[in-house]
Design a protein around this motif. Structure first.
Motif, mmCIF file in Angstrom:
data_model
loop_
_atom_site.group_PDB
_atom_site.id
_atom_site.type_symbol
_atom_site.label_atom_id
_atom_site.label_comp_id
_atom_site.label_asym_id
_atom_site.label_seq_id
_atom_site.Cartn_x
_atom_site.Cartn_y
_atom_site.Cartn_z
ATOM 1 N N THR A 193 45.879 30.769 65.285
ATOM 2 C CA THR A 193 47.117 30.096 65.714
ATOM 3 C C THR A 193 46.914 29.300 67.010
ATOM 4 O O THR A 193 47.890 28.862 67.630
ATOM 5 C CB THR A 193 48.224 31.142 65.940
ATOM 6 O OG1 THR A 193 47.753 32.089 66.908
ATOM 7 C CG2 THR A 193 48.586 31.855 64.660
ATOM 8 N N MET A 219 45.760 35.676 70.596
ATOM 9 C CA MET A 219 45.216 36.262 71.838
ATOM 10 C C MET A 219 46.271 36.243 72.930
ATOM 11 O O MET A 219 46.922 35.219 73.143
ATOM 12 C CB MET A 219 44.008 35.410 72.251
ATOM 13 C CG MET A 219 43.254 35.852 73.461
ATOM 14 S SD MET A 219 42.411 37.419 73.240
ATOM 15 C CE MET A 219 41.283 37.042 71.925
ATOM 16 N N TYR A 236 31.634 37.761 55.098
ATOM 17 C CA TYR A 236 30.848 37.124 56.154
ATOM 18 C C TYR A 236 30.468 38.257 57.113
ATOM 19 O O TYR A 236 31.303 38.766 57.848
ATOM 20 C CB TYR A 236 31.773 36.121 56.846
ATOM 21 C CG TYR A 236 31.134 35.111 57.778
ATOM 22 C CD1 TYR A 236 29.752 35.009 57.934
ATOM 23 C CD2 TYR A 236 31.932 34.223 58.495
ATOM 24 C CE1 TYR A 236 29.208 34.066 58.784
ATOM 25 C CE2 TYR A 236 31.399 33.277 59.348
ATOM 26 C CZ TYR A 236 30.033 33.209 59.477
ATOM 27 O OH TYR A 236 29.494 32.274 60.336
ATOM 28 N N ASN A 242 41.350 29.647 57.019
ATOM 29 C CA ASN A 242 42.578 30.094 56.357
ATOM 30 C C ASN A 242 43.579 28.941 56.209
ATOM 31 O O ASN A 242 44.338 28.619 57.128
ATOM 32 C CB ASN A 242 43.182 31.253 57.169
ATOM 33 C CG ASN A 242 44.310 31.942 56.436
ATOM 34 O OD1 ASN A 242 44.946 31.344 55.571
ATOM 35 N ND2 ASN A 242 44.560 33.183 56.789
ATOM 36 N N ILE A 252 43.982 30.311 72.088
ATOM 37 C CA ILE A 252 42.969 30.077 73.119
ATOM 38 C C ILE A 252 42.984 28.606 73.573
ATOM 39 O O ILE A 252 42.568 28.273 74.680
ATOM 40 C CB ILE A 252 41.578 30.502 72.589
ATOM 41 C CG1 ILE A 252 41.557 32.028 72.394
ATOM 42 C CG2 ILE A 252 40.453 30.063 73.508
ATOM 43 C CD1 ILE A 252 40.350 32.571 71.673
ATOM 44 N N THR A 311 46.646 38.160 65.095
ATOM 45 C CA THR A 311 45.518 38.266 66.026
ATOM 46 C C THR A 311 45.588 37.213 67.136
ATOM 47 O O THR A 311 44.573 36.915 67.762
ATOM 48 C CB THR A 311 44.175 38.139 65.272
ATOM 49 O OG1 THR A 311 44.215 36.920 64.516
ATOM 50 C CG2 THR A 311 43.937 39.295 64.344
HETATM 51 C C1 LIG Z 1 40.530 36.930 65.436
HETATM 52 S S1 LIG Z 1 41.197 35.633 64.567
HETATM 53 C C2 LIG Z 1 41.406 34.409 65.777
HETATM 54 C C3 LIG Z 1 42.795 34.381 66.282
HETATM 55 C C4 LIG Z 1 43.053 33.240 67.205
HETATM 56 N N1 LIG Z 1 42.375 33.413 68.460
HETATM 57 C C5 LIG Z 1 44.548 33.075 67.399
HETATM 58 O O1 LIG Z 1 44.948 32.832 68.532
HETATM 59 O O2 LIG Z 1 45.316 33.165 66.471
HETATM 60 C C6 LIG Z 1 39.852 35.042 63.629
HETATM 61 C C7 LIG Z 1 40.163 33.836 62.791
HETATM 62 O O3 LIG Z 1 38.956 33.426 62.160
HETATM 63 C C8 LIG Z 1 39.280 32.891 60.906
HETATM 64 N N2 LIG Z 1 38.064 32.889 60.089
HETATM 65 C C9 LIG Z 1 37.513 33.913 59.383
HETATM 66 N N3 LIG Z 1 36.387 33.506 58.792
HETATM 67 C C10 LIG Z 1 36.217 32.210 59.140
HETATM 68 C C11 LIG Z 1 35.232 31.212 58.853
HETATM 69 N N4 LIG Z 1 34.191 31.475 58.054
HETATM 70 N N5 LIG Z 1 35.384 29.980 59.384
HETATM 71 C C12 LIG Z 1 36.440 29.674 60.174
HETATM 72 N N6 LIG Z 1 37.406 30.551 60.454
HETATM 73 C C13 LIG Z 1 37.292 31.799 59.962
HETATM 74 C C14 LIG Z 1 40.405 33.780 60.402
HETATM 75 O O4 LIG Z 1 41.182 33.092 59.429
HETATM 76 C C15 LIG Z 1 41.187 34.074 61.688
HETATM 77 O O5 LIG Z 1 42.249 33.165 61.826
#
Ligand SMILES: C[S@@+](CC[C@H](N)C(=O)[O-])C[C@H]1O[C@@H](n2cnc3c(N)ncnc32)[C@H](O)[C@@H]1O
Length: 474
Positions: A235, A208, A354, A255, A238, A206
């Motif tokens: 990763t 961006m 969540y 994660n 952003i 995922t």
């Molecule tokens: C859409 S991805 C973001 C990707 C990011 N923009 C990148 O460049 O890789 C959402 C992220 O939120 C994390 N996530 C999910 N639930 C979370 C939480 N409760 N607290 C913090 N991070 C969380 C996931 O592990 C995932 O890496």
């Protein structure tokens, strides 16, 4: 920051033509307004309403060339800007208009300055022979340049731009509008290539794409010495453009395996992750390590881990929508059993689902508490296109909605890039909380909606068109 320029100064200004890339067209106005505000340029909002997703040309007044340059140099949606010398619906109109631009043209006619003219057609590729003949006709009738032509390193570069609009074209089609101007500045689109995620060592499913990350940094007006956090950092894609604009960056993600480069690699040919895959090293790859503060394995829903102070200048993030990865937070389905200190050492907390509304409520509440007043929150908000209503956008009494643009993901689902500005300081004695009312989050998981096959996609596409920002689905 510079003070806004008054309308009376705009009165004495020159006209410039902004030539936009034909990509992410729905974000043009939002980026332009954010950058104009950032540089203290008063955007004439009345004219911005004319900025059209279908047409890449937009005429704008600036009080100085420096303003046009600043704006272009930072924009990822503008290809380049020219000082507009003339335009019209036909070549006769253009010639008339060029003859009236005497003051702009004359200083550039000297025989000491070399020049080059580039001809470009929007929505029609133009044969070389046509380009040369058109330049010859135009210079003969309206632009008596006396300098040498230099195609490699000209002193001045000019653009003759033909707009063929969206009409059906054939070889005989005439342009609907023609523009001529002197090149002033390029947009910052090279940076999209420089920061492309496939050139980066640490990426995930995922991550961006660079054009959108750069755009998010612009919408949040990220500038030198700011402190920016991505609470769902993944990763860190952003964070890269934020560090590139010399802001200090940090992030949290729940994660552990991903942040420690132990998760499954996302590149198909890669078997295991290399231990040096990290957000810090991604920044180091661009010489931006100095802007790395820290990344923590932490749950973004747990605000009590932060000392309450409005420390962040911007919060920019892409929360999980449960399509590629499940959204989780720390919690237990059953009663909490208190752990002994020994048990706590390598204890991995349990997680529970969540839900999407709570993710966005928590995010806005986080911004209310930890963003400085005037700071911006930019995030993606997924919606079911047919069911979407403007009231679905999360709201908080102290967070003002600044922009809301749609990016279509498929015929049913889109995500909206939301930017909000904090307008009042946090007050502990006031119980102000975010609210998100999205009926279509309640019953089906977003993943199911995303992958559901509709019986008649064409029909559903028509009935789902709900915004002037909608672009054609892939
Ligand atoms: C859409 S991805 C973001 C990707 C990011 N923009 C990148 O460049 O890789 C959402 C992220 O939120 C994390 N996530 C999910 N639930 C979370 C939480 N409760 N607290 C913090 N991070 C969380 C996931 O592990 C995932 O890496």
């Amino acid at each position: 920051m510079a003070t806004p320029i008054s309308r009376s100064r705009i009165g004495g200004s020159k006209k410039y033509l902004l030539y936009f890339a034909n990509h992410h067209t729905e974000f043009r106005t939002s980026e332009l307004v954010a950058l104009a505000e950032m540089f203290g340029i008063e955007p004439p909002l009345k004219d911005l309403e004319l900025l059209d997703q279908e047409c890449p040309f937009f005429i704008q007044q600036f009080s100085s060339e420096a303003e046009a340059k600043m704006l272009a140099n930072r924009s990822v949606l503008i290809k380049f800007v020219v000082e507009l010398w003339g335009h019209g619906n036909t070549y006769e109109d253009l010639i008339e208009s060029l003859r009236n631009s005497h003051d702009s043209v004359v200083p550039y006619l000297s025989d000491k300055a070399s020049f080059k003219i580039v001809v470009d057609g929007f929505n029609k590729s133009l044969p070389q022979k046509y380009k040369i003949e058109t330049i010859e006709r135009l210079t003969e009738r309206a632009l008596p340049f006396t300098g040498k032509i230099d195609l490699k390193k000209p002193d001045h570069l000019y653009y003759l731009l033909e707009d063929y609009g969206k009409q059906k074209k054939n070889a005989e089609s005439l342009p609907q509008h023609v523009y001529f101007g002197r090149w002033v500045a390029d947009g910052n689109r090279n940076e999209i290539q420089n920061q492309r995620i496939n050139k980066r060592s640490f990426i995930g499913n995922t991550s961006m794409e660079s054009s959108l990350s750069l755009l998010m940094a612009n919408l949040s007006k990220v500038q030198k010495n700011m402190l920016v956090i991505d609470p769902f950092v993944g990763t860190g894609s952003i964070l890269v453009p934020c560090a590139y604009h010399h802001a200090y960056v940090m992030g949290t993600d729940i994660n552990y395996l991903l942040l420690h480069a132990k998760a499954k690699p996302s590149r198909s040919k890669q078997k295991t992750r290399s231990p040096d895959e990290s957000i810090r090293n991604n920044l180091a790859q661009y010489g931006l390590e100095a802007y790395y503060c820290d990344i923590m394995v932490a749950d973004a829903s747990r605000h009590s881990m932060w000392r309450t102070s409005e420390i962040f200048d911007a919060i920019i993030t892409d929360p999980p929508y449960g399509i590629r990865e499940g959204a989780k937070k720390v919690g237990k389905e059953e009663e909490l059993v208190l752990l002994t200190p020994d048990q706590r050492v390598d204890h991995i907390p349990q997680k529970v689902d969540y839900d999407l509304s709570n993710i966005f409520n928590d995010l806005l509440n986080f911004a209310y508490k930890f963003l400085r007043t005037g700071g911006r929150l930019t995030y993606w908000f997924p919606v079911h296109r047919a069911a979407y209503k403007e009231e679905n956008i999360p709201h908080h009494p102290c967070m003002k909605l600044v922009s809301n643009c749609e990016q279509v993901l498929n015929i049913r689902i889109s995500r909206r890039l939301i930017t909000m500005q904090k307008v009042q300081p946090y007050r502990e004695d006031q119980n102000l909380a975010s609210q998100t009312h999205v009926d279509h989050y309640l019953n089906a998981s977003f993943r199911e909606m995303y992958f559901k096959v509709t019986e008649n996609p064409q029909k559903s596409l028509k009935s789902e068109g709900n915004s002037q920002h909608i672009k054609k689905p892939p």
